[in-house]
Design a protein around this motif. Structure first.
Motif, PDB file in Angstrom:
ATOM      1  N   HIS A 276       8.395  -9.778  -3.956  1.00  0.00           N
ATOM      2  CA  HIS A 276       8.842 -11.295  -3.743  1.00  0.00           C
ATOM      3  C   HIS A 276       7.838 -12.172  -3.048  1.00  0.00           C
ATOM      4  O   HIS A 276       7.065 -11.452  -2.187  1.00  0.00           O
ATOM      5  CB  HIS A 276      10.200 -11.098  -2.703  1.00  0.00           C
ATOM      6  N   GLU A 277       7.848 -13.303  -3.250  1.00  0.00           N
ATOM      7  CA  GLU A 277       6.736 -14.289  -2.915  1.00  0.00           C
ATOM      8  C   GLU A 277       6.714 -14.039  -1.321  1.00  0.00           C
ATOM      9  O   GLU A 277       5.623 -14.196  -0.576  1.00  0.00           O
ATOM     10  CB  GLU A 277       7.179 -15.537  -3.425  1.00  0.00           C
ATOM     11  N   ALA A 278       7.516 -14.086  -0.506  1.00  0.00           N
ATOM     12  CA  ALA A 278       7.695 -14.324   1.099  1.00  0.00           C
ATOM     13  C   ALA A 278       7.059 -12.939   1.174  1.00  0.00           C
ATOM     14  O   ALA A 278       6.264 -13.040   2.433  1.00  0.00           O
ATOM     15  CB  ALA A 278       9.087 -14.140   1.281  1.00  0.00           C
ATOM     16  N   ASP A 279       7.310 -11.699   0.717  1.00  0.00           N
ATOM     17  CA  ASP A 279       6.750 -10.502   1.073  1.00  0.00           C
ATOM     18  C   ASP A 279       5.101 -10.519   0.867  1.00  0.00           C
ATOM     19  O   ASP A 279       4.432 -10.014   1.636  1.00  0.00           O
ATOM     20  CB  ASP A 279       7.212  -9.265   0.416  1.00  0.00           C
ATOM     21  N   CYS A 280       4.869 -11.250  -0.234  1.00  0.00           N
ATOM     22  CA  CYS A 280       3.529 -11.226  -0.558  1.00  0.00           C
ATOM     23  C   CYS A 280       3.014 -11.988   0.347  1.00  0.00           C
ATOM     24  O   CYS A 280       1.488 -11.795   0.798  1.00  0.00           O
ATOM     25  CB  CYS A 280       3.292 -12.081  -2.082  1.00  0.00           C
ATOM     26  N   ALA A 281       3.432 -13.262   0.826  1.00  0.00           N
ATOM     27  CA  ALA A 281       2.763 -13.776   1.845  1.00  0.00           C
ATOM     28  C   ALA A 281       2.567 -13.384   3.048  1.00  0.00           C
ATOM     29  O   ALA A 281       1.292 -13.303   3.893  1.00  0.00           O
ATOM     30  CB  ALA A 281       3.387 -15.184   2.131  1.00  0.00           C
ATOM     31  N   ARG A 282       3.411 -12.407   3.163  1.00  0.00           N
ATOM     32  CA  ARG A 282       3.521 -11.486   4.724  1.00  0.00           C
ATOM     33  C   ARG A 282       2.293 -10.615   4.692  1.00  0.00           C
ATOM     34  O   ARG A 282       1.822 -10.497   5.843  1.00  0.00           O
ATOM     35  CB  ARG A 282       4.938 -10.770   4.964  1.00  0.00           C
ATOM     36  N   VAL A 283       2.227 -10.008   3.583  1.00  0.00           N
ATOM     37  CA  VAL A 283       0.986  -9.025   3.728  1.00  0.00           C
ATOM     38  C   VAL A 283      -0.294  -9.689   3.090  1.00  0.00           C
ATOM     39  O   VAL A 283      -1.402  -8.976   2.983  1.00  0.00           O
ATOM     40  CB  VAL A 283       1.151  -7.839   2.831  1.00  0.00           C
ATOM     41  N   GLY A 284      -0.286 -11.000   3.137  1.00  0.00           N
ATOM     42  CA  GLY A 284      -1.746 -11.757   2.870  1.00  0.00           C
ATOM     43  C   GLY A 284      -2.270 -11.773   1.402  1.00  0.00           C
ATOM     44  O   GLY A 284      -3.338 -11.979   1.055  1.00  0.00           O
ATOM     45  N   GLY A 285      -1.136 -11.788   0.645  1.00  0.00           N
ATOM     46  CA  GLY A 285      -1.527 -11.605  -0.893  1.00  0.00           C
ATOM     47  C   GLY A 285      -1.506 -13.210  -1.457  1.00  0.00           C
ATOM     48  O   GLY A 285      -0.877 -13.938  -0.697  1.00  0.00           O
ATOM     49  N   GLU A 286      -1.731 -13.382  -2.646  1.00  0.00           N
ATOM     50  CA  GLU A 286      -1.483 -14.611  -3.351  1.00  0.00           C
ATOM     51  C   GLU A 286      -0.464 -14.440  -4.632  1.00  0.00           C
ATOM     52  O   GLU A 286      -0.583 -13.553  -5.076  1.00  0.00           O
ATOM     53  CB  GLU A 286      -2.996 -14.993  -4.200  1.00  0.00           C
ATOM     54  N   TRP A 287       0.432 -15.180  -4.538  1.00  0.00           N
ATOM     55  CA  TRP A 287       1.543 -14.991  -5.579  1.00  0.00           C
ATOM     56  C   TRP A 287       1.219 -15.998  -6.729  1.00  0.00           C
ATOM     57  O   TRP A 287       0.967 -16.982  -6.801  1.00  0.00           O
ATOM     58  CB  TRP A 287       2.905 -15.396  -4.839  1.00  0.00           C
ATOM     59  N   THR A 288       0.725 -15.072  -7.809  1.00  0.00           N
ATOM     60  CA  THR A 288       0.135 -15.570  -8.982  1.00  0.00           C
ATOM     61  C   THR A 288       0.467 -14.893 -10.328  1.00  0.00           C
ATOM     62  O   THR A 288       1.218 -13.794 -10.181  1.00  0.00           O
ATOM     63  CB  THR A 288      -1.276 -15.548  -8.774  1.00  0.00           C
ATOM     64  N   GLN A 289       0.568 -15.559 -11.352  1.00  0.00           N
ATOM     65  CA  GLN A 289       0.530 -15.121 -12.563  1.00  0.00           C
ATOM     66  C   GLN A 289      -0.542 -14.011 -13.034  1.00  0.00           C
ATOM     67  O   GLN A 289      -1.564 -14.402 -12.906  1.00  0.00           O
ATOM     68  CB  GLN A 289       1.003 -16.089 -13.605  1.00  0.00           C
ATOM     69  N   LEU A 290      -0.268 -12.879 -13.332  1.00  0.00           N
ATOM     70  CA  LEU A 290      -1.356 -11.985 -13.566  1.00  0.00           C
ATOM     71  C   LEU A 290      -1.130 -11.411 -15.017  1.00  0.00           C
ATOM     72  O   LEU A 290      -0.057 -11.104 -15.332  1.00  0.00           O
ATOM     73  CB  LEU A 290      -1.612 -10.838 -12.710  1.00  0.00           C
ATOM     74  N   GLY A 291      -2.106 -11.286 -15.943  1.00  0.00           N
ATOM     75  CA  GLY A 291      -1.772 -10.937 -17.270  1.00  0.00           C
ATOM     76  C   GLY A 291      -1.111 -11.765 -18.193  1.00  0.00           C
ATOM     77  O   GLY A 291      -0.974 -13.197 -17.725  1.00  0.00           O
ATOM     78  N   ARG A 292      -0.556 -11.532 -19.244  1.00  0.00           N
ATOM     79  CA  ARG A 292      -0.089 -12.423 -20.075  1.00  0.00           C
ATOM     80  C   ARG A 292       1.376 -12.625 -20.056  1.00  0.00           C
ATOM     81  O   ARG A 292       1.999 -13.823 -20.378  1.00  0.00           O
ATOM     82  CB  ARG A 292      -0.216 -12.028 -21.587  1.00  0.00           C
ATOM     83  N   ALA A 293       2.051 -11.625 -19.077  1.00  0.00           N
ATOM     84  CA  ALA A 293       3.504 -11.860 -18.950  1.00  0.00           C
ATOM     85  C   ALA A 293       4.050 -13.157 -18.042  1.00  0.00           C
ATOM     86  O   ALA A 293       3.016 -13.512 -17.207  1.00  0.00           O
ATOM     87  CB  ALA A 293       4.079 -10.816 -18.333  1.00  0.00           C
ATOM     88  N   PRO A 294       4.854 -13.790 -18.488  1.00  0.00           N
ATOM     89  CA  PRO A 294       5.219 -14.841 -17.677  1.00  0.00           C
ATOM     90  C   PRO A 294       5.804 -14.664 -16.179  1.00  0.00           C
ATOM     91  O   PRO A 294       6.806 -15.143 -15.800  1.00  0.00           O
ATOM     92  CB  PRO A 294       6.138 -15.635 -18.597  1.00  0.00           C
ATOM     93  N   VAL A 295       5.282 -13.787 -15.777  1.00  0.00           N
ATOM     94  CA  VAL A 295       5.949 -13.264 -14.357  1.00  0.00           C
ATOM     95  C   VAL A 295       4.778 -13.235 -13.285  1.00  0.00           C
ATOM     96  O   VAL A 295       3.742 -12.856 -13.549  1.00  0.00           O
ATOM     97  CB  VAL A 295       6.182 -11.722 -14.453  1.00  0.00           C
ATOM     98  N   LYS A 296       5.246 -13.774 -12.004  1.00  0.00           N
ATOM     99  CA  LYS A 296       4.424 -13.571 -10.789  1.00  0.00           C
ATOM    100  C   LYS A 296       4.324 -12.502 -10.115  1.00  0.00           C
ATOM    101  O   LYS A 296       5.382 -11.843 -10.048  1.00  0.00           O
ATOM    102  CB  LYS A 296       4.495 -14.932 -10.182  1.00  0.00           C
ATOM    103  N   GLN A 297       3.074 -12.171  -9.868  1.00  0.00           N
ATOM    104  CA  GLN A 297       2.889 -10.902  -9.004  1.00  0.00           C
ATOM    105  C   GLN A 297       2.074 -11.387  -7.729  1.00  0.00           C
ATOM    106  O   GLN A 297       1.490 -12.201  -7.703  1.00  0.00           O
ATOM    107  CB  GLN A 297       2.551  -9.718  -9.786  1.00  0.00           C
ATOM    108  N   CYS A 298       2.167 -10.321  -6.696  1.00  0.00           N
ATOM    109  CA  CYS A 298       1.309 -10.675  -5.755  1.00  0.00           C
ATOM    110  C   CYS A 298      -0.120  -9.912  -6.052  1.00  0.00           C
ATOM    111  O   CYS A 298      -0.321  -8.550  -6.055  1.00  0.00           O
ATOM    112  CB  CYS A 298       1.920  -9.552  -4.354  1.00  0.00           C
TER     113      CYS A 298
END
Length: 120
Positions: free
Chosen positions: A37-59
């Motif tokens: 989840h985006e909030a958890d990603c921010a909590r661990v210092g990550g960037e919530w972004t789309q990786l790869g070709r799937a239209p899904v965001k990840q940390c």
């Protein structure tokens, strides 16, 4: 019969195409836990972004063990990467990746053996 199988095939295709989730490192704690989840990603210092070709965001996170010697990705927060110029199938020691991005083509080390993996 085809009407019964079609929904199952569709569901299996969706699961197969889903972006991989991040795994915990073997030495993991709360900062290396699976982040979905985006909030958890921010909590661990990550960037919530789309990786790869799937239209899904990840940390996407920087790893704390970048450059550490490894023989398998299970020993890293990200991936165990073979040294540049290594031939697939060679027995080799690797180094932990600088981030958690598993997309694109990478020459990873698994059980001390290099192999090129491409993830869309």
């Amino acid at each position: 019969m085809f009407k019964r199988i079609l929904p199952l095939l569709f569901a299996a295709t969706l699961v197969a195409c889903a972006a991989p989730t991040e795994r915990s490192a073997t030495h993991g704690g709360p900062d290396t836990a699976t982040v979905t989840h985006e909030a958890d990603c921010a909590r661990v210092g990550g960037e919530w972004t789309q990786l790869g070709r799937a239209p899904v965001k990840q940390c996407l996170r920087q790893t704390t063990d970048a450059g550490k010697a490894c023989s398998d990705s299970q020993q890293c927060e990200g991936q165990c990467i073979a040294p540049e110029g290594t031939t697939d199938g060679a027995k080799v020691g690797g180094a932990c990746s600088v981030d958690t991005n598993s997309f694109g083509c990478q020459q990873r080390v698994r059980d001390g053996v290099a192999s090129t993996i491409c993830v869309d």
